[in-house]
Scaffold this motif. Structure first.
Motif, PDB file in Angstrom:
ATOM      1  N   ALA A  23       0.596  -6.713   3.314  1.00 47.90           N
ATOM      2  CA  ALA A  23       0.746  -8.154   3.118  1.00 47.90           C
ATOM      3  C   ALA A  23      -0.572  -8.909   3.273  1.00 47.90           C
ATOM      4  N   ARG A  24      -1.541  -8.383   3.993  1.00 50.43           N
ATOM      5  CA  ARG A  24      -2.788  -9.097   4.269  1.00 50.43           C
ATOM      6  C   ARG A  24      -3.901  -8.788   3.262  1.00 50.43           C
ATOM      7  N   SER A  25      -3.654  -7.891   2.342  1.00 49.79           N
ATOM      8  CA  SER A  25      -4.713  -7.494   1.407  1.00 49.79           C
ATOM      9  C   SER A  25      -4.192  -7.534  -0.024  1.00 49.79           C
ATOM     10  N   GLN A  26      -4.896  -8.282  -0.872  1.00 54.61           N
ATOM     11  CA  GLN A  26      -4.491  -8.380  -2.267  1.00 54.61           C
ATOM     12  C   GLN A  26      -4.643  -7.030  -2.968  1.00 54.61           C
ATOM     13  N   MET A  27      -5.733  -6.317  -2.661  1.00 55.09           N
ATOM     14  CA  MET A  27      -5.950  -5.002  -3.276  1.00 55.09           C
ATOM     15  C   MET A  27      -4.831  -4.035  -2.871  1.00 55.09           C
ATOM     16  N   ALA A  28      -4.446  -4.038  -1.593  1.00 56.27           N
ATOM     17  CA  ALA A  28      -3.380  -3.156  -1.114  1.00 56.27           C
ATOM     18  C   ALA A  28      -2.067  -3.488  -1.806  1.00 56.27           C
ATOM     19  N   ARG A  29      -1.824  -4.818  -1.996  1.00 54.37           N
ATOM     20  CA  ARG A  29      -0.580  -5.206  -2.673  1.00 54.37           C
ATOM     21  C   ARG A  29      -0.584  -4.728  -4.117  1.00 54.37           C
ATOM     22  N   ASN A  30      -1.753  -4.852  -4.769  1.00 60.01           N
ATOM     23  CA  ASN A  30      -1.837  -4.396  -6.158  1.00 60.01           C
ATOM     24  C   ASN A  30      -1.577  -2.890  -6.274  1.00 60.01           C
ATOM     25  N   ILE A  31      -2.174  -2.132  -5.374  1.00 60.14           N
ATOM     26  CA  ILE A  31      -1.939  -0.675  -5.373  1.00 60.14           C
ATOM     27  C   ILE A  31      -0.469  -0.372  -5.111  1.00 60.14           C
ATOM     28  N   TRP A  32       0.106  -1.106  -4.169  1.00 58.43           N
ATOM     29  CA  TRP A  32       1.521  -0.886  -3.813  1.00 58.43           C
ATOM     30  C   TRP A  32       2.411  -1.170  -5.036  1.00 58.43           C
ATOM     31  N   TYR A  33       2.179  -2.307  -5.689  1.00 55.86           N
ATOM     32  CA  TYR A  33       3.004  -2.670  -6.844  1.00 55.86           C
ATOM     33  C   TYR A  33       2.805  -1.674  -7.983  1.00 55.86           C
ATOM     34  N   PHE A  34       1.578  -1.183  -8.156  1.00 53.14           N
ATOM     35  CA  PHE A  34       1.304  -0.192  -9.200  1.00 53.14           C
ATOM     36  C   PHE A  34       2.098   1.094  -8.958  1.00 53.14           C
ATOM     37  N   VAL A  35       2.102   1.569  -7.701  1.00 47.00           N
ATOM     38  CA  VAL A  35       2.828   2.806  -7.351  1.00 47.00           C
ATOM     39  C   VAL A  35       4.323   2.615  -7.555  1.00 47.00           C
ATOM     40  N   VAL A  36       4.846   1.463  -7.111  1.00 41.23           N
ATOM     41  CA  VAL A  36       6.285   1.198  -7.250  1.00 41.23           C
ATOM     42  C   VAL A  36       6.668   1.119  -8.723  1.00 41.23           C
ATOM     43  N   SER A  37       5.861   0.399  -9.543  1.00 41.81           N
ATOM     44  CA  SER A  37       6.164   0.275 -10.975  1.00 41.81           C
ATOM     45  C   SER A  37       6.087   1.628 -11.679  1.00 41.81           C
ATOM     46  N   LEU A  38       5.146   2.460 -11.270  1.00 45.11           N
ATOM     47  CA  LEU A  38       5.023   3.802 -11.844  1.00 45.11           C
ATOM     48  C   LEU A  38       6.268   4.622 -11.548  1.00 45.11           C
TER      49      LEU A  38
END
Length: 517
Positions: free
Chosen positions: A486-501
């Motif tokens: 929640a505190r890092s935009q890059m971490a959120r982007n990676i998280w959303y990428f993995v979930v969408s994949l």
């Protein structure tokens, strides 16, 4: 040749180690299956203020003897307790008892030994070697002795990969060692021990190898046989499946796994766990003494040695032991610490990591909770004791051996069809899944004395532990999200990428399945 019960009929038998795990089973089986045996003398030392007679009374009043009690209510009249101490001069036998044994004994079963792997060398030597020497000397005085059967271990020569049914000459002469240990102090013996052991892992296997050689060298005219069991476990069939009365060897591992305390152990999945049921060992022993005794006037020149093992006949591997948690989830132990889940790891560094994560960290958390609630912390002590025991066993869980069993096969071939049923040691018939299930139930009923009526409550407790685990994992995920994602935009982007994949893969497989149908 006469049948096995016919051979023992009218005979007087002497047993050492009759109060031990295997000695008890031998005593019960001999009296039950050879009802015409005349007398069974048992050499027992006083212990904790109890006389030999009292100790034997406690043994025969246990559940192990229930079946014998039903079939032969007067069996106890045949048992004669002899006051003795194998560590003392002349075995601490009175002159009267020496004369009685010399005059009456026909068969000797020498079972007594220390089975502690990490026993100091002097103590192990005294109990496993010197006591055997005294028993051989006593046997020479017996006027009607037909067989002297010595029980060793299949691991006496574990410094070899192939172990045949012969007595090997150890690298150290036991006579010289007797002289040396007599004047050496504990410090000198301790410093010398690793060099004496060589490739052997402990004093137990070393002293048992010396004892075998001693028996061979000092047997003289005695008719001697040696039985070498591997890792002795609960009973297979007799007197009832799953009987076990101690935490030694594999039983302690199984109970710790069932309680959820043992979660990781070092072992090679493909290494053979040479487990042999105790009734198989006893049947082999009684048959071996019968074979040597029944043909004592036409016996072979060499000592008959029997490797009583399962690995070369019906192998069971340590990787299968790791599946024990399945049995304990169906029939759980009471008051489990965690849900059973045992993993075997061959890499020592990986195992050490999981010891920290799966053993020590939960133990520290639990002890902290106990301390906060005013109770005595105890889990870390339990974990430390468990790790000491596991370190001793690592040598045996990480290696495999090849045992020659030609003499065992020959012995079976010489038995009549009826004797093969009554004194069955054909492990080809052993179904490991069924045996392990009865073994696990045996630890619950006979070692922990847990009543089967408590199974519903134990299962309810396991479900509670499962819910606690799910809740704990959920909290960890939430914390991970709050702290790192929640505190890092890059971490959120990676998280959303993995979930969408992941969703894309699921959609692809769902679409493929729809097209297929």
């Amino acid at each position: 040749m006469v049948s096995i019960p016919e051979y023992y009929a009218g005979k007087n038998v002497l047993i050492t180690g009759a109060t031990g795990f295997m000695g008890k089973v031998l005593l019960e089986k001999l009296l039950r299956s050879c009802p015409q045996v005349r007398s069974v003398y048992v050499m027992v030392r006083p212990k904790a203020g109890q006389s030999p007679q009292t100790r034997i009374a406690d043994v025969i009043n246990s559940k192990l003897f229930d079946r014998l009690q039903e079939e032969q209510p007067d069996f106890a009249e045949k048992i004669i307790a002899v006051n003795s101490d194998l560590t003392q001069k002349d075995l601490n036998l009175s002159k009267e008892d020496q004369a009685t044994l010399a005059e009456h004994i026909h068969i000797v079963f020498h079972w007594a030994a220390t089975v502690r792997f990490n026993e100091p060398l002097k103590d192990a030597f005294q109990l496993n070697v010197l006591a055997t020497q005294k028993m051989v000397t006593l046997a020479h005085s017996m006027k009607h002795l037909e067989v002297f059967l010595h029980v060793s271990t299949a691991y006496a020569n574990c410094d070899r990969e192939l172990i045949e049914e012969v007595v090997y000459t150890p690298p150290v002469d036991y006579r010289k060692l007797i002289e040396s240990l007599d004047w050496m102090d504990e410090k000198m013996v301790s410093a010398l021990t690793p060099k004496l052991l060589g490739k052997r892992p402990n004093t137990y296997t070393f002293t048992k190898a010396l004892a075998e050689h001693l028996v061979q060298q000092e047997a003289g005219s005695l008719n001697v046989a040696i039985v070498r069991p591997s890792i002795v476990g609960a009973s297979w069939k007799e007197p009832f499946p799953g009987w076990i009365d101690n935490f030694n060897g594999p039983s302690g591992i199984f109970i710790a796994a069932g309680k959820g305390i043992l979660r990781t152990m070092r072992a090679a999945n493909d290494a053979v766990a040479d487990l042999v049921p105790v009734d198989v060992v006893i049947n082999t022993t009684l048959a071996a003494a019968w074979y040597s005794g029944a043909q004592m006037h036409n016996r072979p020149k060499n000592i008959m040695v029997y490797n009583c093992t399962t690995g070369g006949i019906n192998p069971f591997r340590w990787g299968e032991v790791g599946k024990l948690y399945f049995f304990f989830k169906i029939n759980p132990l009471e008051r489990a610490f965690r849900r059973p889940n045992l993993n075997l790891r061959s890499n020592p560094f990986t195992n050490q990591y999981w010891i920290m994560v799966s053993h020590k960290l939960p133990a520290l958390i639990h002890d902290g909770y106990l301390g906060l609630t005013g109770r005595e912390p105890r889990m870390m002590k339990t974990i430390n004791r468990l790790h000491k025991a596991m370190m001793v066993l690592e040598y045996f869980t990480s290696n495999s051996w090849v045992w020659n069993t030609e003499n065992l096969s020959m012995l079976m071939a010489r038995m009549s069809p009826e004797d093969k049923k009554v004194f069955n040691f054909d492990v080809r018939q052993l179904n490991w899944a069924e045996y392990m299930e009865s073994y696990c139930m045996g630890t619950k009923k006979y070692v922990l004395n847990e009543d089967l009526s408590g199974l519903p409550a134990a299962r309810k407790h396991l479900n509670k532990l499962r819910n606690i685990r799910y809740a704990f994992n959920t909290i960890l995920v939430v914390l991970f999200w709050r702290v790192f994602i929640a505190r890092s935009q890059m971490a959120r982007n990676i998280w959303y990428f993995v979930v969408s994949l992941c969703f894309k893969f699921l959609s692809y497989f769902r679409a493929s399945s729809t097209m297929r149908y």
